[in-house]
Scaffold this motif. Structure first.
Motif, mmCIF file in Angstrom:
data_model
loop_
_atom_site.group_PDB
_atom_site.id
_atom_site.type_symbol
_atom_site.label_atom_id
_atom_site.label_comp_id
_atom_site.label_asym_id
_atom_site.label_seq_id
_atom_site.Cartn_x
_atom_site.Cartn_y
_atom_site.Cartn_z
ATOM 1 N N ILE B 136 0.646 -1.468 -0.365
ATOM 2 C CA ILE B 136 0.013 0.346 0.203
ATOM 3 C C ILE B 136 0.408 1.175 0.113
ATOM 4 O O ILE B 136 0.907 2.296 -0.559
ATOM 5 C CB ILE B 136 -1.057 -0.524 1.334
ATOM 6 N N VAL B 140 1.114 4.871 -2.903
ATOM 7 C CA VAL B 140 0.925 5.197 -2.740
ATOM 8 C C VAL B 140 2.033 6.220 -2.811
ATOM 9 O O VAL B 140 2.025 7.641 -3.856
ATOM 10 C CB VAL B 140 0.497 5.943 -0.521
ATOM 11 N N PHE B 141 3.601 5.489 -2.784
ATOM 12 C CA PHE B 141 4.831 6.506 -3.375
ATOM 13 C C PHE B 141 3.945 6.860 -5.343
ATOM 14 O O PHE B 141 4.966 7.672 -5.825
ATOM 15 C CB PHE B 141 5.616 5.748 -2.838
ATOM 16 N N PHE B 142 3.333 5.769 -6.172
ATOM 17 C CA PHE B 142 3.189 5.618 -6.721
ATOM 18 C C PHE B 142 2.003 6.590 -7.381
ATOM 19 O O PHE B 142 1.705 6.934 -8.702
ATOM 20 C CB PHE B 142 3.382 4.235 -7.607
ATOM 21 N N ALA B 143 1.636 6.942 -6.634
ATOM 22 C CA ALA B 143 0.430 7.595 -6.432
ATOM 23 C C ALA B 143 -0.768 7.417 -7.403
ATOM 24 O O ALA B 143 -1.152 7.462 -7.825
ATOM 25 C CB ALA B 143 0.433 9.644 -7.075
ATOM 26 N N GLU B 144 -0.928 5.757 -6.828
ATOM 27 C CA GLU B 144 -2.091 5.109 -7.338
ATOM 28 C C GLU B 144 -2.880 4.493 -6.785
ATOM 29 O O GLU B 144 -2.540 4.287 -5.099
ATOM 30 C CB GLU B 144 -1.189 3.668 -8.282
ATOM 31 N N VAL B 145 -4.203 3.637 -6.614
ATOM 32 C CA VAL B 145 -4.948 3.347 -5.703
ATOM 33 C C VAL B 145 -4.410 1.949 -5.396
ATOM 34 O O VAL B 145 -3.915 1.063 -6.233
ATOM 35 C CB VAL B 145 -6.229 3.568 -6.731
ATOM 36 N N PRO B 146 -4.229 2.245 -3.868
ATOM 37 C CA PRO B 146 -3.212 1.058 -4.335
ATOM 38 C C PRO B 146 -4.134 -0.418 -5.103
ATOM 39 O O PRO B 146 -5.356 -0.544 -4.790
ATOM 40 C CB PRO B 146 -3.747 0.682 -2.413
#
Lengths: 205, 205, 205
Positions: B136, B140-146
């Motif tokens: 997760i 979040v670091f990739f700015a994506e929905v988990p």
């Protein structure tokens, strides 16, 4: 003793309100059961968990009371069998439930912060953090800018919570009972928030 | 004593598996060395850090043992010189490594939660949190929905971890040894997860 | 005693620099007062809060000192009446303020980590975490990939902070005074970072 019972009732109400608001959100995005449970838990336990970590209050409130987790689980489960139709009435209901939860959590956060010896300036901030962080974690999980800080979003959310916390602090200073403080805090937060939604208030600066 | 050694082996395996899965991800996105190290660390230490913070278990497991950080650093460094070609075989390998790590961390999370006195309902949740939070934080670091809660994503991930934790709890209740519990938990999580990937299982509700 | 005063000065400088950098950001995105205050607080208190939670250092630094929160609040408030025009000079100023804050926080993180007994390998990591997490939380709130790990982004940020921390550790090992270590750490971080911005350095691996 009475305060203790009141406190338990508040905590249950806050968690149920938040979990329900989270489930509504998750259903709207067509998530499955696990996704809905995660979002409901993030909304219901996120704010309180951040508060407990900041205050170093251990064990965390939901680690001690498995009932919370079990009830959120059951609510999420049964909600999967209900079909919701998007309507103004439903929107109003979701907003009302959410505003109530904001009031409950703002009170609880300020209350615990004072109990753990933080000063009068920081206590309402802990109240605000408790009130808004469930929603922030939910939005981070949705990879969205937290909607309460989005432009044209619901910025006043934070202000409502802060106002409620300050009302509680003021009443406490006037030596009002905890129950009075609780009712005033929740009511002010709730009414302010509903008015902000209804009249579309936003900050000018 | 034996359990202690087993525990160390499990922790090392979990960290190495997670770090490697993180490096694969970072490489696929063409990140540089620092980015890859941050993602590898988030995957390897994220779940355990959240677990330790929730349980108030201090010092955090990677603060005590610099070896973990150093080894993840070295692995990331040497991986920069290897070129990977996307292939079904590589995908399978990444999935297998990731499923193993999920099993290891689920066990460790449940184990520590019980050791720190949480009740039987909350312990598997801590196991799941330990297993899934690395991923997760990475997302979040990739700015994506988990991705484990994304629609059409790998929702069963959480269910696999939860099943493994419950198997361990059941065996523990039957007074099986810790090693047996560990092997069963990891194996069930791993096989369930690999089957879910292979047969593309997803929740219907 | 002297070190104590130096420490207080550093902490104030770090918080003011970070808060100002956060306000610039928020203003550029046209956020209102509450949004700007939240971003400024995230930048100013985020790194230190994560550091304190990881080290189990309670009460958190901003819980004890309401002055910090009040000053950030006032700065944010008065900044709402200043209009900023985007210009190379302003960019340079923001970068310089941010680089200074990075140096201050890197030093503070390493200093506290050693004080709380972490080993020499992990202490600089805590320094880096203290330095960079404010910005990471800000970017997570903006729902963006943390810019310091974005491709073509400012990856060297982390390396600058790490270098500064190592310089401090080296001087400490040579039994230099705390003040010397602080000045060297901040200066190295600051100059390295400004050079990286000026000459557009980036990692090749």
């Amino acid at each position: 003793m009475t305060l203790h019972i009141v406190q338990i009732i508040i905590e249950w109400s806050a968690i149920l309100c938040c979990a329900m608001a989270g489930i509504f959100e998750a259903r709207e995005r067509d998530m499955d059961f696990v996704g809905a449970f995660v979002i409901a838990s993030a909304c219901a336990f996120g704010g309180g968990t951040v508060r407990d970590l900041l205050l170093d209050r251990h064990p965390l409130f939901w680690l001690q009371k498995p009932e919370y987790v079990i009830v959120v689980f059951l609510i999420t489960f049964f909600s999967m069998f209900i079909t919701l139709r998007k309507s103004p009435g439903l929107d109003l209901l979701v907003n009302a439930v959410d505003a109530l939860a904001l009031g409950f959590f703002s009170f609880l956060g300020t209350f615990y912060a004072l109990k753990y010896g933080t000063n009068l300036f920081v206590a309402p901030l802990i109240g605000v953090v408790t009130g808004v962080f469930g929603g922030i974690i939910r939005d981070v999980f949705f990879a969205e800018v937290p909607r309460i800080y989005r432009k044209g979003g619901t910025t006043l959310y934070t202000v409502c919570s802060f106002t409620g916390c300050c009302v509680y602090l003021a009443l406490r200073h006037l030596e009002a009972s905890g129950t009075v403080g609780f009712i005033a805090c929740t009511l002010v937060t709730f009414l302010f928030r509903m008015a902000a939604v209804r009249f579309n208030w936003s900050l000018r600066v």
